[in-house]
Design a protein around this motif. Structure first.
Motif, PDB file in Angstrom:
ATOM      1  N   ASN A  44       1.031  -0.994  -0.142  1.00  0.00           N
ATOM      2  CA  ASN A  44      -0.124   0.194   0.047  1.00  0.00           C
ATOM      3  C   ASN A  44       0.385   1.253   0.128  1.00  0.00           C
ATOM      4  O   ASN A  44       0.723   2.271   0.980  1.00  0.00           O
ATOM      5  CB  ASN A  44      -1.002  -0.313   1.424  1.00  0.00           C
ATOM      6  CG  ASN A  44      -2.190   1.073   1.335  1.00  0.00           C
ATOM      7  OD1 ASN A  44      -2.232   1.450   0.432  1.00  0.00           O
ATOM      8  ND2 ASN A  44      -2.120   1.440   2.471  1.00  0.00           N
ATOM      9  N   HIS A  47       0.506   4.772   1.566  1.00  0.00           N
ATOM     10  CA  HIS A  47      -0.933   4.436   3.261  1.00  0.00           C
ATOM     11  C   HIS A  47       0.615   6.358   3.714  1.00  0.00           C
ATOM     12  O   HIS A  47      -0.113   6.948   4.136  1.00  0.00           O
ATOM     13  CB  HIS A  47       1.071   3.841   3.493  1.00  0.00           C
ATOM     14  CG  HIS A  47       0.393   2.969   5.082  1.00  0.00           C
ATOM     15  ND1 HIS A  47      -0.993   2.512   4.973  1.00  0.00           N
ATOM     16  CD2 HIS A  47       0.562   3.398   5.909  1.00  0.00           C
ATOM     17  CE1 HIS A  47      -1.319   2.154   6.394  1.00  0.00           C
ATOM     18  NE2 HIS A  47      -0.139   2.491   7.473  1.00  0.00           N
ATOM     19  N   GLN A  50      -2.550   8.532   3.012  1.00  0.00           N
ATOM     20  CA  GLN A  50      -3.629   8.313   3.924  1.00  0.00           C
ATOM     21  C   GLN A  50      -3.340   8.933   5.289  1.00  0.00           C
ATOM     22  O   GLN A  50      -4.035   8.911   5.743  1.00  0.00           O
ATOM     23  CB  GLN A  50      -3.773   6.696   3.979  1.00  0.00           C
ATOM     24  CG  GLN A  50      -4.247   6.464   2.821  1.00  0.00           C
ATOM     25  CD  GLN A  50      -4.267   4.813   2.418  1.00  0.00           C
ATOM     26  OE1 GLN A  50      -3.863   4.224   2.852  1.00  0.00           O
ATOM     27  NE2 GLN A  50      -5.322   4.357   1.727  1.00  0.00           N
ATOM     28  N   TYR A  51      -2.042   8.761   6.278  1.00  0.00           N
ATOM     29  CA  TYR A  51      -1.993   9.232   6.819  1.00  0.00           C
ATOM     30  C   TYR A  51      -2.376  10.836   6.732  1.00  0.00           C
ATOM     31  O   TYR A  51      -2.445  11.294   8.171  1.00  0.00           O
ATOM     32  CB  TYR A  51      -0.121   8.625   7.518  1.00  0.00           C
ATOM     33  CG  TYR A  51       0.754  10.075   8.142  1.00  0.00           C
ATOM     34  CD1 TYR A  51       0.707   9.641   9.721  1.00  0.00           C
ATOM     35  CD2 TYR A  51       1.688  11.213   7.317  1.00  0.00           C
ATOM     36  CE1 TYR A  51       1.825  10.510  10.224  1.00  0.00           C
ATOM     37  CE2 TYR A  51       2.691  11.494   8.525  1.00  0.00           C
ATOM     38  CZ  TYR A  51       2.866  11.437   9.303  1.00  0.00           C
ATOM     39  OH  TYR A  51       3.161  12.253  10.527  1.00  0.00           O
ATOM     40  N   LEU A  53      -3.995  12.664   4.996  1.00  0.00           N
ATOM     41  CA  LEU A  53      -5.625  12.354   5.265  1.00  0.00           C
ATOM     42  C   LEU A  53      -6.173  12.747   6.684  1.00  0.00           C
ATOM     43  O   LEU A  53      -7.090  13.153   6.454  1.00  0.00           O
ATOM     44  CB  LEU A  53      -5.803  11.446   3.873  1.00  0.00           C
ATOM     45  CG  LEU A  53      -6.257  11.488   2.866  1.00  0.00           C
ATOM     46  CD1 LEU A  53      -6.917   9.819   2.301  1.00  0.00           C
ATOM     47  CD2 LEU A  53      -6.886  12.779   2.725  1.00  0.00           C
ATOM     48  N   VAL A  80     -11.279   8.677   6.945  1.00  0.00           N
ATOM     49  CA  VAL A  80     -10.648   7.937   6.249  1.00  0.00           C
ATOM     50  C   VAL A  80     -10.802   6.428   6.295  1.00  0.00           C
ATOM     51  O   VAL A  80      -9.628   5.686   4.914  1.00  0.00           O
ATOM     52  CB  VAL A  80      -9.058   8.588   6.715  1.00  0.00           C
ATOM     53  CG1 VAL A  80      -8.055   7.659   5.814  1.00  0.00           C
ATOM     54  CG2 VAL A  80      -9.616   9.772   6.809  1.00  0.00           C
ATOM     55  N   GLY A  84     -10.903   3.919   2.881  1.00  0.00           N
ATOM     56  CA  GLY A  84     -10.496   3.026   1.858  1.00  0.00           C
ATOM     57  C   GLY A  84     -11.006   1.831   1.651  1.00  0.00           C
ATOM     58  O   GLY A  84     -10.873   1.220   1.126  1.00  0.00           O
ATOM     59  N   THR A 107      -1.160   1.568  -6.131  1.00  0.00           N
ATOM     60  CA  THR A 107      -1.613   2.780  -4.656  1.00  0.00           C
ATOM     61  C   THR A 107      -0.663   3.230  -4.937  1.00  0.00           C
ATOM     62  O   THR A 107      -0.874   4.858  -4.347  1.00  0.00           O
ATOM     63  CB  THR A 107      -1.225   1.654  -3.456  1.00  0.00           C
ATOM     64  OG1 THR A 107      -0.027   1.079  -3.641  1.00  0.00           O
ATOM     65  CG2 THR A 107      -2.159   0.778  -2.888  1.00  0.00           C
ATOM     66  N   VAL A 206      -6.063   1.695   6.783  1.00  0.00           N
ATOM     67  CA  VAL A 206      -5.789   2.689   6.381  1.00  0.00           C
ATOM     68  C   VAL A 206      -6.565   4.015   7.714  1.00  0.00           C
ATOM     69  O   VAL A 206      -5.675   4.732   7.467  1.00  0.00           O
ATOM     70  CB  VAL A 206      -6.990   3.350   5.393  1.00  0.00           C
ATOM     71  CG1 VAL A 206      -6.831   4.810   5.317  1.00  0.00           C
ATOM     72  CG2 VAL A 206      -6.590   2.399   4.215  1.00  0.00           C
ATOM     73  N   ALA A 210      -4.355   6.901   9.530  1.00  0.00           N
ATOM     74  CA  ALA A 210      -5.015   8.236   9.034  1.00  0.00           C
ATOM     75  C   ALA A 210      -5.300   8.634  11.289  1.00  0.00           C
ATOM     76  O   ALA A 210      -5.044   9.648  11.621  1.00  0.00           O
ATOM     77  CB  ALA A 210      -6.546   7.677   9.139  1.00  0.00           C
TER      78      ALA A 210
END
Length: 295
Positions: A44, A47, A50-51, A53, A80, A84, A107, A206, A210
């Motif tokens: 992924n 990642h 997404q952190y 986000l 988040v 995902g 990704t 995910v 987040a």
């Protein structure tokens, strides 16, 4: 003033604290990566995005909804994580069972899209996000002053990491998840809805990213680049711990964070590369990683 090898103890303790804080984020992020790869065989690369986000979700909840830190710590990972879930159901499930390179490429493109969008909307500069009043100030430990919020980050990260490990390794749900990756047909024969389990797994990974983003927001500020600045280091942590190893991700995350902090004291020039040097040494001695299983 007491010293070790000519280094003041206060400076040593300070860098140890910084290393432990960085290690807390490395552990949380690498844990999410390990959960996703270990159970779904998806690398992924989104990642880090997404952190980011997660941090932006907390910032936007405060700016437009008046939602404070404590509620954002719950809502941002949920929001988040649900995003995902949508990504997994629409795109990623088409990539199961084929070369992991396809998941990596997808990704990676997703990460570039997310980061590019937020950079266009908010620019590259960081947005401030204040910690809650209850976690401001510092505590005198006798040998150093510990900022309350940074201590909270270390403790909360450890709690979430241990809780996730217990969920995956010690519960019936975790047993179903692990079994579904080994023999999907057999697990389905017992009436378990495997697609839902896989969707939950990606959403969990995910949400962990987040959650780390919300914790990081008051320390590093909220920036579209915050994910890309850390994701390469996190991948190195996962490789050292062993791809897919939950415990390996947690332990090596903290250890490498501390190693990075100590390097800044004794040999600052190598602090940006010490994790990658350790990764190279580990791969030479044990290609599967410290906690990985040899094929």
């Amino acid at each position: 003033m007491a010293t070790i090898f000519g280094i003041p103890l206060q400076a040593l303790y300070g860098q140890l604290l910084i290393g432990l804080i960085n290690g807390s984020f490395y552990a949380l992020l690498s844990l999410g990566l390990a959960v996703i790869f270990g159970l779904l065989r998806i690398i992924n690369f989104a990642h880090g995005a997404q952190y980011m986000l997660g941090a932006f979700a907390a910032y936007l909840l405060l700016a437009y909804g008046g939602v404070g830190y404590w509620l954002a710590l719950i809502l941002a990972p949920l929001i988040v994580g649900l995003l995902g879930v949508v990504i997994e159901r629409l795109f990623l499930r088409r990539l199961y069972g084929i070369d992991p390179l396809y998941g990596l490429l997808f990704t990676f493109g997703l990460a570039l899209t997310i980061e590019g969008t937020f950079r266009y909307l908010y620019g590259a500069a960081g947005q401030p996000y204040a910690p809650p009043a209850a976690l401001t100030g510092a505590v005198n430990l006798g040998f150093m002053f510990l900022p309350v919020y940074r201590g909270w980050v270390v403790v909360m990260s450890l709690i979430v990491c241990i809780g996730t490990w217990l969920l995956i390794e010690k519960t019936k749900l975790g047993a179903y998840l692990r079994a579904a990756t080994e023999n999907t047909v057999l697990v389905q024969a017992f009436g378990v809805n495997v697609p839902v389990l896989l969707t939950f797994t990606y959403g969990l990974g995910v949400a962990l990213a987040a959650f780390a983003g919300v914790l990081a927001a008051p320390i590093y500020q909220v920036s579209p680049l915050m994910g890309s600045n850390i994701i390469i280091v996190v991948f190195a942590v996962v490789v050292v711990g062993g791809m897919g190893s939950i415990m390996g991700a947690i332990v090596t995350g903290y250890l490498l964070g501390v190693a990075e902090g100590l390097t800044k004291v004794f040999y600052p020039e190598a602090s940006n590369t010490v994790i990658f040097v350790i990764m190279a040494i580990v791969l030479l001695i044990r290609p599967a990683g410290l906690f990985g299983r040899d094929a």
